[in-house]
Design a protein around this motif. Structure first.
Motif, PDB file in Angstrom:
ATOM      1  N   PRO A  21     -21.650 -13.334  26.649  1.00 35.85           N
ATOM      2  CA  PRO A  21     -22.542 -12.476  27.436  1.00 35.85           C
ATOM      3  C   PRO A  21     -22.520 -11.048  26.912  1.00 35.85           C
ATOM      4  O   PRO A  21     -21.658 -10.678  26.110  1.00 35.85           O
ATOM      5  CB  PRO A  21     -21.906 -12.528  28.826  1.00 35.85           C
ATOM      6  CG  PRO A  21     -20.442 -12.664  28.544  1.00 35.85           C
ATOM      7  CD  PRO A  21     -20.346 -13.508  27.292  1.00 35.85           C
ATOM      8  N   CYS A  22     -23.451 -10.237  27.389  1.00 40.40           N
ATOM      9  CA  CYS A  22     -23.332  -8.782  27.221  1.00 40.40           C
ATOM     10  C   CYS A  22     -22.249  -8.365  28.208  1.00 40.40           C
ATOM     11  O   CYS A  22     -22.262  -8.791  29.360  1.00 40.40           O
ATOM     12  CB  CYS A  22     -24.637  -8.084  27.563  1.00 40.40           C
ATOM     13  SG  CYS A  22     -25.979  -8.457  26.443  1.00 40.40           S
ATOM     14  N   SER A  48     -20.015  -5.357  30.184  1.00 42.26           N
ATOM     15  CA  SER A  48     -20.057  -3.958  30.590  1.00 42.26           C
ATOM     16  C   SER A  48     -18.880  -3.640  31.505  1.00 42.26           C
ATOM     17  O   SER A  48     -18.646  -4.329  32.499  1.00 42.26           O
ATOM     18  CB  SER A  48     -21.370  -3.657  31.320  1.00 42.26           C
ATOM     19  OG  SER A  48     -21.385  -2.322  31.754  1.00 42.26           O
ATOM     20  N   SER A  78     -23.733 -10.131  31.510  1.00 42.67           N
ATOM     21  CA  SER A  78     -25.172 -10.326  31.670  1.00 42.67           C
ATOM     22  C   SER A  78     -25.746 -11.160  30.531  1.00 42.67           C
ATOM     23  O   SER A  78     -25.225 -11.176  29.421  1.00 42.67           O
ATOM     24  CB  SER A  78     -25.901  -8.980  31.765  1.00 42.67           C
ATOM     25  OG  SER A  78     -25.705  -8.208  30.611  1.00 42.67           O
ATOM     26  N   HIS A 108     -29.600 -12.204  28.797  1.00 41.34           N
ATOM     27  CA  HIS A 108     -31.012 -11.845  28.662  1.00 41.34           C
ATOM     28  C   HIS A 108     -31.757 -13.006  28.022  1.00 41.34           C
ATOM     29  O   HIS A 108     -31.439 -13.401  26.892  1.00 41.34           O
ATOM     30  CB  HIS A 108     -31.153 -10.568  27.823  1.00 41.34           C
ATOM     31  CG  HIS A 108     -30.439  -9.414  28.456  1.00 41.34           C
ATOM     32  ND1 HIS A 108     -31.079  -8.523  29.290  1.00 41.34           N
ATOM     33  CD2 HIS A 108     -29.138  -9.028  28.429  1.00 41.34           C
ATOM     34  CE1 HIS A 108     -30.200  -7.630  29.725  1.00 41.34           C
ATOM     35  NE2 HIS A 108     -29.023  -7.917  29.221  1.00 41.34           N
TER      36      HIS A 108
END
Length: 114
Positions: free
Chosen positions: A31-32, A34, A46, A48
């Protein structure tokens, strides 16, 4: 005036969760990631345009399907899914963004004004 700095140790919970995820879920899609000094205890993962990745992580983290929140943003063009759980002493937020295909014969605002 200087702003007080936050030690890296204030992000211990999300960093530990990432270490555990790397070991336990290494075969899941990446995932991204953060982690922010604004919310140092929160880990956000996240995806996308990868709803399958979101679903695989939702299942792995044990987030019940019924608790996933769905919304639409971007002038009705983006579906957003959000689920939360606690892991390694802190909250983990799972977010998925997917494009909603335009209906055949419809135009975007940009196309309609040109």
């Amino acid at each position: 005036m200087t702003t007080p700095t936050m030690p890296l140790s204030s992000m211990a919970a999300p960093l530990m969760a990432l270490r555990i995820f790397e070991d336990r879920y290494r075969r899941l899609p990446a995932p991204c990631v953060s982690i922010s000094t604004v919310y140092p205890n929160l880990l956000e993962l996240s995806f996308h345009d990868n709803p399958d990745g979101f679903e695989m992580w939702r299942q792995a983290l044990g987030i019940p399907r019924r608790t996933v929140q769905h919304s639409v943003q971007g002038d009705g063009r983006t579906c957003v899914m959000k689920g939360e759980t606690n892991y390694s002493g802190g909250p983990v937020k799972l977010i998925g963004f997917t494009t909603i295909p335009a209906l055949e014969g419809t135009r975007s605002r940009a196309e309609a004004t040109s």
